[in-house]
Design an enzyme around this catalytic site. Structure first.
Site, PDB file in Angstrom:
ATOM      1  N   HIS A  10     -50.502-126.179  19.542  1.00 28.06           N
ATOM      2  CA  HIS A  10     -51.910-126.450  19.855  1.00 28.06           C
ATOM      3  C   HIS A  10     -52.410-127.769  19.268  1.00 28.06           C
ATOM      4  CE1 HIS A  10     -52.685-124.654  15.872  1.00 28.06           C
ATOM      5  NE2 HIS A  10     -53.860-125.231  15.912  1.00 28.06           N
ATOM      6  N   LYS A  58     -55.478-131.249  20.613  1.00 25.73           N
ATOM      7  CA  LYS A  58     -56.703-131.664  19.916  1.00 25.73           C
ATOM      8  C   LYS A  58     -57.127-133.056  20.389  1.00 25.73           C
ATOM      9  CE  LYS A  58     -55.860-129.091  15.613  1.00 25.73           C
ATOM     10  NZ  LYS A  58     -56.907-128.093  15.640  1.00 25.73           N
ATOM     11  N   GLU A 118     -55.035-127.538   3.477  1.00 25.18           N
ATOM     12  CA  GLU A 118     -56.044-126.541   3.855  1.00 25.18           C
ATOM     13  C   GLU A 118     -56.649-125.904   2.611  1.00 25.18           C
ATOM     14  OE1 GLU A 118     -55.012-124.560   7.927  1.00 25.18           O
ATOM     15  OE2 GLU A 118     -53.224-124.548   6.687  1.00 25.18           O
ATOM     16  N   HIS A 138     -46.433-128.613  13.985  1.00 25.83           N
ATOM     17  CA  HIS A 138     -47.593-129.523  14.057  1.00 25.83           C
ATOM     18  C   HIS A 138     -47.337-130.876  13.372  1.00 25.83           C
ATOM     19  CE1 HIS A 138     -49.293-125.782  15.171  1.00 25.83           C
ATOM     20  NE2 HIS A 138     -49.754-125.397  14.008  1.00 25.83           N
ATOM     21  N   LYS A 184     -51.583-124.642   1.306  1.00 22.06           N
ATOM     22  CA  LYS A 184     -52.723-123.723   1.377  1.00 22.06           C
ATOM     23  C   LYS A 184     -53.406-123.767   0.013  1.00 22.06           C
ATOM     24  CE  LYS A 184     -51.893-121.486   5.426  1.00 22.06           C
ATOM     25  NZ  LYS A 184     -52.763-121.678   6.587  1.00 22.06           N
TER      26      LYS A 184
HETATM   27  C1  BG6 Z   1     -51.253-122.499  12.584  1.00 25.55           C
HETATM   28  C2  BG6 Z   1     -50.730-121.976  11.274  1.00 25.55           C
HETATM   29  O1  BG6 Z   1     -50.210-122.773  13.474  1.00 25.55           O
HETATM   30  O2  BG6 Z   1     -51.995-123.683  12.343  1.00 25.55           O
HETATM   31  C3  BG6 Z   1     -51.858-121.770  10.277  1.00 25.55           C
HETATM   32  O3  BG6 Z   1     -50.037-120.757  11.513  1.00 25.55           O
HETATM   33  C4  BG6 Z   1     -52.674-123.030  10.123  1.00 25.55           C
HETATM   34  O4  BG6 Z   1     -51.360-121.352   9.012  1.00 25.55           O
HETATM   35  C5  BG6 Z   1     -53.113-123.514  11.493  1.00 25.55           C
HETATM   36  O5  BG6 Z   1     -53.800-122.724   9.326  1.00 25.55           O
HETATM   37  C6  BG6 Z   1     -53.841-124.842  11.413  1.00 25.55           C
HETATM   38  O6  BG6 Z   1     -54.366-125.112  12.692  1.00 25.55           O
HETATM   39  P1  BG6 Z   1     -55.809-125.717  12.878  1.00 25.55           P
HETATM   40  O7  BG6 Z   1     -55.985-125.864  14.351  1.00 25.55           O
HETATM   41  O8  BG6 Z   1     -56.779-124.754  12.263  1.00 25.55           O
HETATM   42  O9  BG6 Z   1     -55.789-127.023  12.158  1.00 25.55           O
END
Ligand code: BG6
Length: 477
Positions: free
Chosen positions: A191, A195, A229, A253, A343
């Site tokens: 995903h 963005k 995060e 990602h 995290k």
């Molecule tokens: C997900 C992870 O793929 O991506 C999560 O499993 C993470 O742990 C998240 O928090 C982050 O995505 P975004 O779109 O919130 O930045």
């Protein structure tokens, strides 16, 4: 990219089948994306959505379940909820029992009969990866994935990460998919690629000629990809403990972001060329030896992680990592490419920082280093800033650091933004694979990640360190 002003193929009636319709992904992402597309008139004129799940629901119950999600999450324009939800029907079935798929095939056949056309079919696997194999096999065996023709009545299958847990399982899944589907039918979702800020990376890099001559090892000192995060693992302890930070966000990602920053210019701005160049960039990453892993990677776990629900009290799973990678691409050979994620961090910051080398000759009085940095903010800030130096006013020749910037949220109104899943679903419908991960990319990602995970696990090198939640982690390299 495809020409979306040519609606012919895009306009064909389409049936969406969502496996796991009562699951988290639909609740958090897919439903909203579909509703937005519906309100923006970006769905084909005639469409139906079949939700497939084990729960003892019927059409009415599914619709009220979805309606409640829309209400609790304050979706806009509630006067359109009912009209939208009318498109949904329910199919009850176990993912591993073929009979439900045969029934589904009959139902979809009836809809095609009603519409007097062989409609497009889109199968969304919004389920845990353990169910992928059963679903794709049954879909195939019940004839559901067979397109009517190349132009009309296509069938596409959508999968979410994680694609395997290591190279062998990723290869196994890929082999199975490859036996049943052609690559152009498979949409692997990461995903991040959907963005707004990430979709801009290539445009930013390749539409600004001033960047081109300096985008290489002669001028770039290092590139850092950070995905920090603030939140901890929350209620996902059980899932997270089996995966860890590197496989959760690093393998997908973050490597995708890095790929976009170092890839060569695609020959043309078309899906195949862009994916090939991204894939070459990922394949260029050096596979680390055990001693590289020991010297150039770090892993940590926040204090209190072992007490999280679902976590093994002796767990060695990392909630933080930092890796210094290298690439063989001629333009980036020898440049440190740093991936850092964690995290329970001090701040929420997803960004890529490009640090340029110091100018060899400086005309003015400089204290300390004088390096330009480009900060590409992905989330929560959505902006690009460039640090540069200017002379302070007055009699002296002292310099000071300043910032040039572009902020998406100041430059454009919020209504113009398209959410990640909305953008991805729209591309799947119109058949543009640019923002989807190819099989080669997945394999290169695993080839890079696997030796690191293995050395951490089998050699315990480097040892896992503990960090305080919410405190900055300082690593000197
Ligand atoms: C997900 C992870 O793929 O991506 C999560 O499993 C993470 O742990 C998240 O928090 C982050 O995505 P975004 O779109 O919130 O930045």
């Amino acid at each position: 990219m495809n020409d979306i002003s040519q609606p012919s193929k895009f306009e064909l009636p389409t049936i969406f089948v969502i496996f796991g319709v009562t699951g988290d992904l639909v609740k958090k992402k897919i439903l909203k994306a579909l509703y937005h597309l519906y309100r923006k008139k970006r769905l084909p004129q005639r469409f139906r959505i079949y939700g497939f799940s084990r729960r003892d629901y019927d059409d009415g119950k599914l619709r009220s379940y979805l309606r409640e999600i829309m209400q609790t999450n304050s979706y806009k324009e509630p006067e359109y909820f009912d009209e939208f939800l009318q498109a949904f029907s329910y199919v009850k079935g176990d993912f591993n029992i073929k009979v439900a798929y045969d029934d589904l095939a009959k139902t979809l056949g009836r809809v095609d009969g009603e519409w007097s056309i062989c409609s497009n079919k889109l199968f969304y696997l919004a389920v845990p990866p353990t169910s992928y194999s059963d679903i794709v096999t049954n879909l195939h065996e019940s004839g559901l994935t067979k397109p009517c023709g190349p132009e009309e009545g296509w069938t596409r299958v959508i999968l979410e990460k994680p694609f395997g847990t290591d190279l062998a399982t990723a290869l196994g899944l890929d082999r199975q998919l490859g036996d049943l589907f052609k690559e152009e039918q498979i949409y692997r979702v990461d995903h991040y690629l959907g963005k707004e800020t990430v979709k801009n990376i290539l445009v930013f890099r390749f539409s600004n000629s001033f960047l081109t001559p300096s985008w290489n090892k002669n001028y770039i000192e290092k590139i850092e990809v950070r995905l920090l995060e603030h939140l901890d693992v929350q209620s996902r302890g059980e899932f997270y403990d089996k995966v860890g930070a590197l496989r959760d966000v690093g393998q997908n990602h973050m490597l995708q972001l890095l790929g976009l920053f170092i890839m060569d210019h695609p020959y043309k701005f078309i899906p195949e060329d862009i994916r090939n160049k991204r894939s070459e960039a990922l394949a260029s990453l050096h596979v680390m030896s055990e001693s590289d892993v020991a010297k150039r990677t770090y892993r940590g776990q926040y204090k209190g992680y072992l007490q999280e629900k679902g976590v093994d009290p002796k767990s060695q799973t990392e909630t933080y990592f930092r890796i210094e990678a290298r690439s063989d691409l001629p333009d980036f050979d020898g440049v440190p490419l740093i991936l850092e994620s964690g995290k329970a961090q001090e701040c929420e910051m997803i960004e890529v920082i490009v640090t340029f080398k110091e100018t060899p000759l400086c005309l003015y009085d400089v204290e300390g280093e004088q390096k330009n940095t480009l900060h590409y903010h992905i989330r929560p800030d959505e902006k690009i800033t460039m640090k540069f130096f200017a002379k302070k006013p007055g009699f002296s020749n002292e310099t000071a650091e300043h910032e040039l910037g572009f902020d998406y949220n100041k430059a454009y109104s919020k209504e113009l933004f398209v959410d990640d899943y909305e953008s991805l679903l729209f591309d799947i419908i119109r058949g543009d694979q640019t923002l989807f991960v190819s099989t080669q990319e997945i394999m290169s990602e695993w080839k890079f990640i696997e030796p690191i995970v293995k050395t951490w696990k089998e050699q315990n090198k480097p040892a896992l360190f503990e960090y305080e939640k919410g405190k900055k982690i300082e690593i000197k390299s």
